[in-house]
Design a protein around this motif. Structure first.
Motif, mmCIF file in Angstrom:
data_model
loop_
_atom_site.group_PDB
_atom_site.id
_atom_site.type_symbol
_atom_site.label_atom_id
_atom_site.label_comp_id
_atom_site.label_asym_id
_atom_site.label_seq_id
_atom_site.Cartn_x
_atom_site.Cartn_y
_atom_site.Cartn_z
ATOM 1 N N LYS A 1 -52.689 101.832 49.454
ATOM 2 C CA LYS A 1 -51.627 102.499 48.716
ATOM 3 C C LYS A 1 -50.272 101.975 49.169
ATOM 4 C CE LYS A 1 -49.718 107.035 47.586
ATOM 5 N NZ LYS A 1 -49.867 108.502 47.760
ATOM 6 N N MET A 2 -49.448 101.549 48.208
ATOM 7 C CA MET A 2 -48.078 101.148 48.518
ATOM 8 C C MET A 2 -47.275 102.416 48.791
ATOM 9 S SD MET A 2 -45.519 98.690 46.315
ATOM 10 C CE MET A 2 -45.247 99.889 45.011
ATOM 11 N N LEU A 3 -46.717 102.536 49.985
ATOM 12 C CA LEU A 3 -46.054 103.772 50.394
ATOM 13 C C LEU A 3 -44.583 103.799 50.028
ATOM 14 C CD1 LEU A 3 -47.734 104.209 53.897
ATOM 15 C CD2 LEU A 3 -48.423 105.204 51.705
ATOM 16 N N THR A 4 -43.951 102.629 49.896
ATOM 17 C CA THR A 4 -42.560 102.534 49.436
ATOM 18 C C THR A 4 -42.446 101.345 48.492
ATOM 19 O OG1 THR A 4 -41.880 101.098 51.271
ATOM 20 C CG2 THR A 4 -41.662 103.485 51.605
ATOM 21 N N SER A 5 -41.466 101.376 47.614
ATOM 22 C CA SER A 5 -41.234 100.243 46.725
ATOM 23 C C SER A 5 -40.919 99.005 47.545
ATOM 24 C CB SER A 5 -40.082 100.539 45.772
ATOM 25 O OG SER A 5 -40.409 101.602 44.912
ATOM 26 N N ASN A 6 -41.434 97.864 47.078
ATOM 27 C CA ASN A 6 -41.204 96.614 47.792
ATOM 28 C C ASN A 6 -39.852 96.040 47.393
ATOM 29 O OD1 ASN A 6 -41.361 93.627 48.355
ATOM 30 N ND2 ASN A 6 -43.341 94.276 49.170
ATOM 31 N N LEU A 7 -39.007 95.716 48.361
ATOM 32 C CA LEU A 7 -37.653 95.243 48.065
ATOM 33 C C LEU A 7 -37.661 93.901 47.346
ATOM 34 C CD1 LEU A 7 -36.760 92.854 50.336
ATOM 35 C CD2 LEU A 7 -36.901 94.840 51.841
ATOM 36 N N PHE A 8 -38.782 93.162 47.413
ATOM 37 C CA PHE A 8 -38.866 91.894 46.700
ATOM 38 C C PHE A 8 -39.384 92.062 45.268
ATOM 39 C CE2 PHE A 8 -39.012 90.571 51.149
ATOM 40 C CZ PHE A 8 -38.072 89.546 51.146
#
Length: 743
Positions: free
Chosen positions: A273-280
């Motif tokens: 699960k992605m826990l935070t949005s990816n800055l890229f």
């Protein structure tokens, strides 16, 4: 949360019965047969288990070691389907599937373990299949089938089991060869498409000289999540395992047994699960599901495991028995890991691992019936592990267009040769005092070939840079002593004090980047634990109450840690690699308690709890001691479980047994960056079961795990240079129905 009707049914059924949990580690309540029920004087007595923790047969309550043991029947009652299901059932044990795998094992005992499953690093908790050491973690999340018992030894086991048992050891003991035809068939259906089959059959020739057994397990489910891009299931279990043994018993003093086993895991990777949005790639928000992904990588996560072992036993005289164990094992794995879980290639990794090992152990047990008895032996290990990892970082537009993409490979091999001699003897000084002394001498050499390169594109054909290209060797000369003094206050109360040591062998960082961080190409030193322990094993009230306690203090040095290290590239962007280093020193203090109480013939109350205090005293980073800011991973301060079991004998000779179980642990950091986003807060899980022993051959078992559908993380990744914060989650609510027929 919405429960299924089946989940409600199992919860109501078990609550209505007020039952007791599956017999725990040191309980082994296999005493529910009609024969034992016919003995009123013993109706409340907890059963005994024979273990081989000291490589000789002893009852669990007599051995002065912190060990938990589970019989085949208690494993069935507690719904232990693989080694990961021991979580919560053994004090101070953290055990789960590594990364996105279903069968690669990560295990920590008393805060000591190893979470990196790649070929260059050794586990710190030893896994043994019928006394054969399994050097690599791939495929060692063993399915529980055709088993006699499982033993979990807590604390360093250096004197008897040698290297890489610095945290402890887990011993899987297969069912013995029968002297007559017997077998079992077990089928299971359940939620999330669970469909399992386990079967075994064995027999012997008329004169008993030739004996054999074959067992098979096939486990499948639909996984718990979906790749929303392709529609394929994440972590859909597709595992098959088999074991066959042929025995030759020409006399009462000699036998030889040849065993062949194998595992094939074709499961898809478990979704992170992605826990935070990816800055890229900030357009993708985290999903609500713990198990869904939007991965752009193909679903590949295949493991093959195989082994062959020849075990020979010879009773040479009334005083001496000899044993030889010759084994060959190996495995191969191919896997894709989408660290970012997104369609874009922010951090896409493909890897292949291979290993092969040969081991030879010779044991001699001495017991003349006098005051001195014990075991000594010789051990040889020769193994090679190799692999290839290909990394694509920022491989999608606009980063590939702007020249920020990074393409790299990690490759090479690690060869290991190890020689050891050991001895462990007990001197019964008097009827109440015993002294146990042991020592193991190990000489080991590791040779490494490390070849890591950078490339211009995803074809990985022509290297543009050399990150590491070298060979090296690392030698270990280790002496691991042990001393234990025990005092029998009465026949039911034993007290002991012990000192033991263990070591976790060093080597080389397979991901070394000599160009950016020259120190990453230096050898990794052995890590060591010195353990002081006080313990007691007590039974009361005609063996109806059992209390086992262990209090320990461990001094931990040269601690090996796998960390992500960042550095600045010539174009100003951030690069990183997986570094492996000796972090420093620390100490571990703990208290463990296991108990079981059988107040009446049909009730049992049991459980365990553990207190664990870990602290770094030295953690060098950039030449500075930052120990006060660091914490151990996979080391909850408090953990434990409570179990209640109730049996109802039926007039036709059958029985109905219900159990309810609650496990709990406080917060834990599953990875070394100590990210608060990945930290798992304190949580508890409810489990229950209802078993109907219809008659001698037929049994029905309704089991439920995580009945409250609790969401909890087992591990995760925090790669700051690439904006990645992800977590892998434990299984949701599972309910299964099993029918078993024995003959």
């Amino acid at each position: 949360m919405k429960r299924t009707y089946l989940s409600l049914a199992i919860g109501l059924a078990t609550t209505g019965l007020l039952f007791a949990a599956p017999l725990f580690a040191q309980q082994g309540n296999d005493s529910s047969t009609a024969t034992e029920q016919s003995k009123p004087a013993k109706a409340k007595e907890l059963g005994q288990i024979t273990v081989t923790a000291r490589k000789r047969e002893e009852t669990l309550q007599d051995v002065p070691i912190a060990v938990s043991a589970f019989t085949a029947e208690s494993l069935f009652k507690q719904n232990v389907q693989n080694l990961a299901d021991l979580q919560g059932k053994v004090p101070s044990l953290q055990i789960y599937a590594a990364r996105g795998s279903n069968t690669t094992l990560t295990a920590y005992i008393r805060g000591v373990g190893q979470a990196d499953p790649t070929w260059g690093f050794d586990p710190a908790v030893g896994i043994y299949l019928d006394d054969v050491y399994m050097a690599r973690p791939q495929g060692t999340m063993l399915d529980v089938f055709d088993v006699s018992r499982i033993e979990v030894l807590r604390g360093p086991q250096g004197s008897l089991y040698g290297k890489n048992t610095i945290g402890g050891a887990i011993k899987y003991v297969s069912a013995p060869l029968p002297t007559k035809t017997e077998g079992a068939v077990e089928t299971t259906v359940g939620t999330h498409g669970e469909k399992d089959v386990k079967a075994s059959v064995g027999g012997a020739s008329a004169d008993g000289v030739w004996r054999g057994r074959i067992a098979y397990a096939s486990e499948h489910n639909n996984g718990f999540g979906t790749d929303l891009l392709t529609g394929s299931r994440n972590g859909d279990k597709n595992t098959n395992a088999a074991r066959a043994t042929l025995g030759f018993f020409p006399s009462s003093t000699f036998n030889a047994q040849l065993t062949v086993d194998g595992v094939r895991d074709n499961s898809n990777p478990r979704g992170a699960k992605m826990l935070t949005s990816n800055l890229f790639d900030p357009a993708y928000a985290p999903l609500s599901s713990d198990y869904d992904t939007r991965s752009g990588m193909a679903q590949v996560n295949h493991t093959k495991l195989y082994g062959t072992a020849l075990t020979m036993n010879w009773i040479a005289s009334q005083d001496w028995s000899l044993k030889s164990i010759t084994a060959v094992r190996g495995s191969s794995t191919g896997t894709n890991i989408d660290f970012d879980t997104l369609p874009e290639q922010i951090a896409d990794v493909s890897a292949t691992y291979k290993d092969h090992q040969f081991t030879q152990e010779l044991q001699a047990n001495y017991d003349s019936g006098g005051s001195v008895h014990g075991v000594f032996g010789l051990y040889y290990f020769n193994g090679t592990a190799s692999g290839q990892i290909r990394n694509i970082f920022l491989g999608s537009p606009p980063y590939s267009t702007l020249g920020y993409s990074q393409y790299g490979s990690t490759g090479g091999s690690i060869g290991t040769k190890s020689y050891a001699g050991y001895g462990d003897f007990t001197w019964d000084i008097s009827p109440v005092w015993s002294l146990d002394l042991g020592v193991r001498l190990t000489d080991e050499k590791k040779t490494a070939l490390i070849q890591n390169y950078g490339y211009a594109n995803a074809s990985f054909t022509d290297p543009t840079s050399t990150l590491a290209d070298f060979t090296g060797s690392h030698t270990s000369h280790n002496v691991s002593p042990k001393a234990s003094l025990d005092y029998s206050v009465t026949d039911q109360i034993k007290l002991y004090a012990s000192y033991s040591e263990g070591f976790h062998s060093g080597g080389y960082n397979i991901r070394a980047n000599c160009a950016a961080i020259p120190t990453s190409c230096r050898p990794i030193q052995d890590e060591n634990v010195k353990s002081y322990e006080l313990g007691s094993k007590m039974t009361f009230f005609d063996d109806s109450l059992m209390l086992n306690t262990a209090l320990y203090h461990n001094i931990y040095s040269n601690i090996q840690l796998s960390v992500f290290t960042s550095y600045t590239l010539p174009n100003g962007s951030q690069g990183f690699f997986g570094d492996f280093t000796n972090a420093g020193k620390g100490h571990i203090d703990g208290l463990e308690e296991e108990f079981a109480w059988k107040p009446s013939e049909n009730w049992t109350f049991s459980g365990n709890f553990a207190y664990l205090h870990t602290k770094y005293t030295q953690f060098i980073s950039g030449g500075v001691n930052i120990a006060d800011t660091q914490s151990f991973t996979n080391a909850p301060r408090w953990s434990g479980a409570l179990n209640l079991e109730r049996s109802f004998p039926l007039s036709d000779g059958g029985s109905i047994t219900g159990r309810v179980n609650y496990t709990y642990q406080t917060s834990v950091f599953p990875e070394t960056t100590l990210s608060p986003l990945i930290e798992q807060p304190a949580y508890g899980l409810w489990n229950a079961g209802l078993i109907w022993q219809i008659n001698q051959p037929w049994t029905l078992s309704l089991q439920g795990s995580n009945l409250a559908n609790k969401s909890y993380r087992t591990t995760g990744y925090n790669i700051a240079a690439l904006g990645i914060v992800t977590g892998f989650y434990g299984a949701p609510r599972m309910v299964t129905l099993t029918a078993r027929y024995t003959f």
